[in-house]
Design a protein around this motif. Structure first.
Motif, PDB file in Angstrom:
ATOM      1  N   ALA A 155       0.827  -1.210   0.000  1.00  0.00           N
ATOM      2  CA  ALA A 155       0.000   0.000   0.000  1.00  0.00           C
ATOM      3  C   ALA A 155       0.861   1.260   0.000  1.00  0.00           C
ATOM      4  CB  ALA A 155      -0.932  -0.001   1.204  1.00  0.00           C
ATOM      5  N   LYS A 156       1.980   1.219   0.704  1.00  0.00           N
ATOM      6  CA  LYS A 156       2.864   2.387   0.749  1.00  0.00           C
ATOM      7  C   LYS A 156       3.541   2.619  -0.603  1.00  0.00           C
ATOM      8  CE  LYS A 156       3.930   2.438   5.669  1.00  0.00           C
ATOM      9  NZ  LYS A 156       4.985   2.270   6.684  1.00  0.00           N
ATOM     10  N   LYS A 157       3.832   1.542  -1.314  1.00  0.00           N
ATOM     11  CA  LYS A 157       4.526   1.671  -2.598  1.00  0.00           C
ATOM     12  C   LYS A 157       3.580   2.024  -3.744  1.00  0.00           C
ATOM     13  CE  LYS A 157       8.213  -1.586  -1.451  1.00  0.00           C
ATOM     14  NZ  LYS A 157       8.773  -2.904  -1.721  1.00  0.00           N
ATOM     15  N   SER A 158       2.299   1.701  -3.589  1.00  0.00           N
ATOM     16  CA  SER A 158       1.340   1.908  -4.669  1.00  0.00           C
ATOM     17  C   SER A 158       0.774   3.325  -4.644  1.00  0.00           C
ATOM     18  CB  SER A 158       0.188   0.911  -4.549  1.00  0.00           C
ATOM     19  OG  SER A 158       0.672  -0.407  -4.587  1.00  0.00           O
ATOM     20  N   SER A 159       0.233   3.724  -5.784  1.00  0.00           N
ATOM     21  CA  SER A 159      -0.424   5.030  -5.854  1.00  0.00           C
ATOM     22  C   SER A 159      -1.805   4.926  -5.217  1.00  0.00           C
ATOM     23  CB  SER A 159      -0.549   5.484  -7.314  1.00  0.00           C
ATOM     24  OG  SER A 159      -1.473   4.646  -7.989  1.00  0.00           O
ATOM     25  N   TRP A 160      -2.433   6.059  -5.025  1.00  0.00           N
ATOM     26  CA  TRP A 160      -3.745   6.040  -4.384  1.00  0.00           C
ATOM     27  C   TRP A 160      -4.796   5.390  -5.281  1.00  0.00           C
ATOM     28  CZ3 TRP A 160      -7.993   8.540  -6.329  1.00  0.00           C
ATOM     29  CH2 TRP A 160      -7.777   9.521  -7.307  1.00  0.00           C
ATOM     30  N   GLN A 161      -4.615   5.529  -6.619  1.00  0.00           N
ATOM     31  CA  GLN A 161      -5.560   4.894  -7.529  1.00  0.00           C
ATOM     32  C   GLN A 161      -5.450   3.363  -7.441  1.00  0.00           C
ATOM     33  OE1 GLN A 161      -3.397   7.303  -8.741  1.00  0.00           O
ATOM     34  NE2 GLN A 161      -4.595   8.866  -9.802  1.00  0.00           N
ATOM     35  N   GLU A 162      -4.201   2.869  -7.425  1.00  0.00           N
ATOM     36  CA  GLU A 162      -3.994   1.427  -7.308  1.00  0.00           C
ATOM     37  C   GLU A 162      -4.534   0.910  -5.982  1.00  0.00           C
ATOM     38  OE1 GLU A 162       0.227   1.405  -7.779  1.00  0.00           O
ATOM     39  OE2 GLU A 162       0.113   0.847  -9.891  1.00  0.00           O
ATOM     40  N   ASN A 163      -4.306   1.668  -4.905  1.00  0.00           N
ATOM     41  CA  ASN A 163      -4.804   1.259  -3.595  1.00  0.00           C
ATOM     42  C   ASN A 163      -6.329   1.194  -3.590  1.00  0.00           C
ATOM     43  OD1 ASN A 163      -2.325   0.913  -2.362  1.00  0.00           O
ATOM     44  ND2 ASN A 163      -2.229   3.011  -1.627  1.00  0.00           N
ATOM     45  N   LEU A 164      -6.950   2.148  -4.248  1.00  0.00           N
ATOM     46  CA  LEU A 164      -8.410   2.155  -4.313  1.00  0.00           C
ATOM     47  C   LEU A 164      -8.927   0.951  -5.108  1.00  0.00           C
ATOM     48  CD1 LEU A 164     -10.810   3.818  -3.387  1.00  0.00           C
ATOM     49  CD2 LEU A 164     -10.675   5.097  -5.511  1.00  0.00           C
ATOM     50  N   GLU A 165      -8.302   0.670  -6.238  1.00  0.00           N
ATOM     51  CA  GLU A 165      -8.699  -0.496  -7.032  1.00  0.00           C
ATOM     52  C   GLU A 165      -8.481  -1.798  -6.262  1.00  0.00           C
ATOM     53  OE1 GLU A 165      -6.391  -0.213 -10.585  1.00  0.00           O
ATOM     54  OE2 GLU A 165      -7.482   1.550 -11.314  1.00  0.00           O
ATOM     55  N   ASN A 166      -7.346  -1.888  -5.561  1.00  0.00           N
ATOM     56  CA  ASN A 166      -7.058  -3.080  -4.761  1.00  0.00           C
ATOM     57  C   ASN A 166      -8.077  -3.248  -3.637  1.00  0.00           C
ATOM     58  OD1 ASN A 166      -4.838  -3.365  -6.399  1.00  0.00           O
ATOM     59  ND2 ASN A 166      -3.357  -2.731  -4.861  1.00  0.00           N
ATOM     60  N   ALA A 167      -8.453  -2.137  -3.017  1.00  0.00           N
ATOM     61  CA  ALA A 167      -9.427  -2.208  -1.924  1.00  0.00           C
ATOM     62  C   ALA A 167     -10.786  -2.681  -2.423  1.00  0.00           C
ATOM     63  CB  ALA A 167      -9.545  -0.843  -1.250  1.00  0.00           C
ATOM     64  N   VAL A 168     -11.204  -2.171  -3.584  1.00  0.00           N
ATOM     65  CA  VAL A 168     -12.490  -2.596  -4.140  1.00  0.00           C
ATOM     66  C   VAL A 168     -12.440  -4.085  -4.483  1.00  0.00           C
ATOM     67  CG1 VAL A 168     -14.018  -2.339  -6.133  1.00  0.00           C
ATOM     68  CG2 VAL A 168     -13.119  -0.312  -4.988  1.00  0.00           C
ATOM     69  N   ASP A 169     -11.363  -4.528  -5.107  1.00  0.00           N
ATOM     70  CA  ASP A 169     -11.242  -5.936  -5.467  1.00  0.00           C
ATOM     71  C   ASP A 169     -11.186  -6.815  -4.217  1.00  0.00           C
ATOM     72  OD1 ASP A 169     -10.764  -8.071  -7.488  1.00  0.00           O
ATOM     73  OD2 ASP A 169      -8.893  -8.265  -6.341  1.00  0.00           O
ATOM     74  N   ALA A 170     -10.404  -6.403  -3.218  1.00  0.00           N
ATOM     75  CA  ALA A 170     -10.300  -7.192  -1.990  1.00  0.00           C
ATOM     76  C   ALA A 170     -11.642  -7.245  -1.267  1.00  0.00           C
ATOM     77  CB  ALA A 170      -9.238  -6.595  -1.075  1.00  0.00           C
ATOM     78  N   HIS A 171     -12.356  -6.135  -1.262  1.00  0.00           N
ATOM     79  CA  HIS A 171     -13.672  -6.114  -0.621  1.00  0.00           C
ATOM     80  C   HIS A 171     -14.619  -7.092  -1.311  1.00  0.00           C
ATOM     81  CE1 HIS A 171     -17.780  -4.613   0.099  1.00  0.00           C
ATOM     82  NE2 HIS A 171     -17.314  -4.397   1.317  1.00  0.00           N
ATOM     83  N   SER A 172     -14.639  -7.079  -2.615  1.00  0.00           N
ATOM     84  CA  SER A 172     -15.538  -7.994  -3.329  1.00  0.00           C
ATOM     85  C   SER A 172     -15.118  -9.447  -3.124  1.00  0.00           C
ATOM     86  CB  SER A 172     -15.586  -7.648  -4.816  1.00  0.00           C
ATOM     87  OG  SER A 172     -14.325  -7.860  -5.407  1.00  0.00           O
ATOM     88  N   ASP A 183      -8.090 -15.066 -12.876  1.00  0.00           N
ATOM     89  CA  ASP A 183      -6.768 -15.308 -12.329  1.00  0.00           C
ATOM     90  C   ASP A 183      -6.580 -14.470 -11.071  1.00  0.00           C
ATOM     91  OD1 ASP A 183      -6.132 -17.049 -14.352  1.00  0.00           O
ATOM     92  OD2 ASP A 183      -5.200 -15.508 -15.608  1.00  0.00           O
ATOM     93  N   THR A 184      -5.607 -14.863 -10.291  1.00  0.00           N
ATOM     94  CA  THR A 184      -5.295 -14.102  -9.082  1.00  0.00           C
ATOM     95  C   THR A 184      -4.723 -12.746  -9.487  1.00  0.00           C
ATOM     96  OG1 THR A 184      -4.756 -16.184  -8.013  1.00  0.00           O
ATOM     97  CG2 THR A 184      -4.041 -14.191  -6.908  1.00  0.00           C
ATOM     98  N   PRO A 185      -5.217 -11.657  -8.888  1.00  0.00           N
ATOM     99  CA  PRO A 185      -4.707 -10.327  -9.243  1.00  0.00           C
ATOM    100  C   PRO A 185      -3.226 -10.176  -8.903  1.00  0.00           C
ATOM    101  CG  PRO A 185      -6.677 -10.155  -7.858  1.00  0.00           C
ATOM    102  CD  PRO A 185      -6.289 -11.585  -7.914  1.00  0.00           C
ATOM    103  N   GLU A 186      -2.606  -9.227  -9.555  1.00  0.00           N
ATOM    104  CA  GLU A 186      -1.171  -8.990  -9.387  1.00  0.00           C
ATOM    105  C   GLU A 186      -0.828  -8.590  -7.952  1.00  0.00           C
ATOM    106  OE1 GLU A 186       2.632  -9.234 -10.485  1.00  0.00           O
ATOM    107  OE2 GLU A 186       0.957  -9.687 -11.815  1.00  0.00           O
ATOM    108  N   TYR A 187      -1.678  -7.749  -7.345  1.00  0.00           N
ATOM    109  CA  TYR A 187      -1.360  -7.293  -5.988  1.00  0.00           C
ATOM    110  C   TYR A 187      -1.397  -8.450  -4.985  1.00  0.00           C
ATOM    111  CZ  TYR A 187      -6.278  -7.311  -4.475  1.00  0.00           C
ATOM    112  OH  TYR A 187      -7.550  -7.670  -4.146  1.00  0.00           O
ATOM    113  N   VAL A 188      -2.258  -9.448  -5.206  1.00  0.00           N
ATOM    114  CA  VAL A 188      -2.307 -10.610  -4.316  1.00  0.00           C
ATOM    115  C   VAL A 188      -1.035 -11.437  -4.488  1.00  0.00           C
ATOM    116  CG1 VAL A 188      -3.550 -12.741  -3.790  1.00  0.00           C
ATOM    117  CG2 VAL A 188      -4.826 -10.661  -4.307  1.00  0.00           C
ATOM    118  N   LYS A 189      -0.590 -11.583  -5.739  1.00  0.00           N
ATOM    119  CA  LYS A 189       0.656 -12.312  -5.978  1.00  0.00           C
ATOM    120  C   LYS A 189       1.840 -11.610  -5.321  1.00  0.00           C
ATOM    121  CE  LYS A 189      -0.877 -14.183 -10.412  1.00  0.00           C
ATOM    122  NZ  LYS A 189      -0.709 -14.128 -11.856  1.00  0.00           N
ATOM    123  N   LYS A 190       1.885 -10.260  -5.433  1.00  0.00           N
ATOM    124  CA  LYS A 190       2.967  -9.497  -4.803  1.00  0.00           C
ATOM    125  C   LYS A 190       2.961  -9.692  -3.288  1.00  0.00           C
ATOM    126  CE  LYS A 190       3.219  -5.568  -8.000  1.00  0.00           C
ATOM    127  NZ  LYS A 190       2.988  -4.115  -8.110  1.00  0.00           N
TER     128      LYS A 190
END
Length: 163
Positions: free
Chosen positions: A93-110, A123-130
């Motif tokens: 989260a610290k390394k990502s931009s706010w847009q990426e964090n928002l997209e990741n949060a929406v995906d994780a929430h769903s 497929d598993t999203p990139e942020y989950v793999k990271k």
């Protein structure tokens, strides 16, 4: 009841300063009493949970021994996969931009709120793999560090005085 209400109004009209002071004082006293009762209840509940955890053998330390530095030390040296994943999530989260964090949060929430519906066949999203890769790396480094400390501990040439 009506009689007491009339007496109270009569007194308030005749002595406005005193009645205001009495009402303010009574309100403050009741507020303090409620806070004390709530704190006592929370302390009792914490003590019961701690005793139950001790009986089950799950508690390693009591509430009084837990310090904020212990929490920070555990976050810097995670011992479980979940702690390592949490640390990896924070780093991501610290390394990502706010847009990426928002997209990741929406995906994780769903994914977590609708586990059977969301993400089916994808497929598993990139942020989950990271996060998974980083958490495994954190645990691997921690194990290497523990192994190195173990080897240094067993080294007969090192003395306890110089450690």
């Amino acid at each position: 009841m009506n009689k007491y209400h009339r007496l109270f109004l009569h007194y308030a009209e005749r002595h406005p300063k005193k009645s205001t002071a009495i009402l303010t004082g009574a309100t403050c006293i009741s507020l303090v009493a409620m806070v004390v009762f709530i704190e006592m209840r929370d302390a009792r509940d914490a003590r019961r949970r701690s005793e139950a955890m001790k009986r089950l053998g799950l508690a390693e330390e009591t509430d009084s021994e837990v310090k904020s530095t212990d929490y920070l030390e555990r976050m810097n040296n995670p011992t479980t996969l979940q702690e390592a994943q949490l640390k990896a999530m924070v780093e991501n989260a610290k390394k990502s931009s706010w847009q990426e964090n928002l997209e990741n949060a929406v995906d994780a929430h769903s994914r977590f709120m609708l586990p059977g519906i969301a993400g089916k066949g994808e497929d598993t999203p990139e942020y989950v793999k990271k996060i998974d890769e980083r958490s495994e790396e954190i645990l691997r480094k921690q194990e290497e560090k523990k192994e190195q400390e173990r080897r240094l501990e067993q080294d007969p040439t090192r003395t306890k005085f110089w450690r």
